[in-house]
Scaffold this active site. Sequence first.
Site, PDB file in Angstrom:
ATOM      1  N   LYS A  38       0.919  -1.346   0.072  1.00  0.00           N
ATOM      2  CA  LYS A  38       0.105   0.101   0.240  1.00  0.00           C
ATOM      3  C   LYS A  38       0.795   1.259  -0.017  1.00  0.00           C
ATOM      4  CE  LYS A  38      -3.757  -2.471   0.019  1.00  0.00           C
ATOM      5  NZ  LYS A  38      -4.250  -2.456  -1.339  1.00  0.00           N
ATOM      6  N   CYS A  39       0.360   2.418  -0.299  1.00  0.00           N
ATOM      7  CA  CYS A  39       1.066   3.566  -0.448  1.00  0.00           C
ATOM      8  C   CYS A  39       1.452   3.892   0.721  1.00  0.00           C
ATOM      9  CB  CYS A  39      -0.222   4.691  -0.925  1.00  0.00           C
ATOM     10  SG  CYS A  39       0.464   6.290  -1.088  1.00  0.00           S
ATOM     11  N   PRO A  40       2.451   4.526   1.087  1.00  0.00           N
ATOM     12  CA  PRO A  40       3.587   4.959   0.054  1.00  0.00           C
ATOM     13  C   PRO A  40       4.544   3.839  -0.119  1.00  0.00           C
ATOM     14  CG  PRO A  40       4.170   5.710   2.249  1.00  0.00           C
ATOM     15  CD  PRO A  40       3.133   4.937   2.593  1.00  0.00           C
ATOM     16  N   ASP A  65      -1.914  -0.939  -5.823  1.00  0.00           N
ATOM     17  CA  ASP A  65      -2.535  -0.090  -5.064  1.00  0.00           C
ATOM     18  C   ASP A  65      -3.023   1.242  -6.037  1.00  0.00           C
ATOM     19  OD1 ASP A  65      -3.215   1.687  -2.979  1.00  0.00           O
ATOM     20  OD2 ASP A  65      -1.413   2.390  -2.659  1.00  0.00           O
TER      21      ASP A  65
END
Length: 102
Positions: A38-40, A65
């Site tokens: 997932k981000c980041p 993502d």
Amino acid sequence: MWRRRSGAGGGETGEPRAEAVAETREPAALTIDALGRKCPIPIIMLADQINQVPMGAVVEVLADDPAAYTDIPAWCRLKSHAHLGTDEIPQGGWAIQVRRNY
């Protein structure tokens, strides 16, 4: 099947033919597998590893993502690297190509 999301080419619907995409894709000097992250994290992985390739080489980030789809091209603009294109990948997600400029 790879489908290019940016760049020129295409059939009647505006989508490039699969063989046209295969011809225009540059081989990646490094592929970063950020699928499931997932981000980041995809951007952090890219920033950490882009200096491992020579200047002018292509780094490909595999990510699923949705934030990576827009954040990696934005990061390229911010850091003066070139976003070459984004292709959908069969297992879901995208292969995002970046050229190292410095």
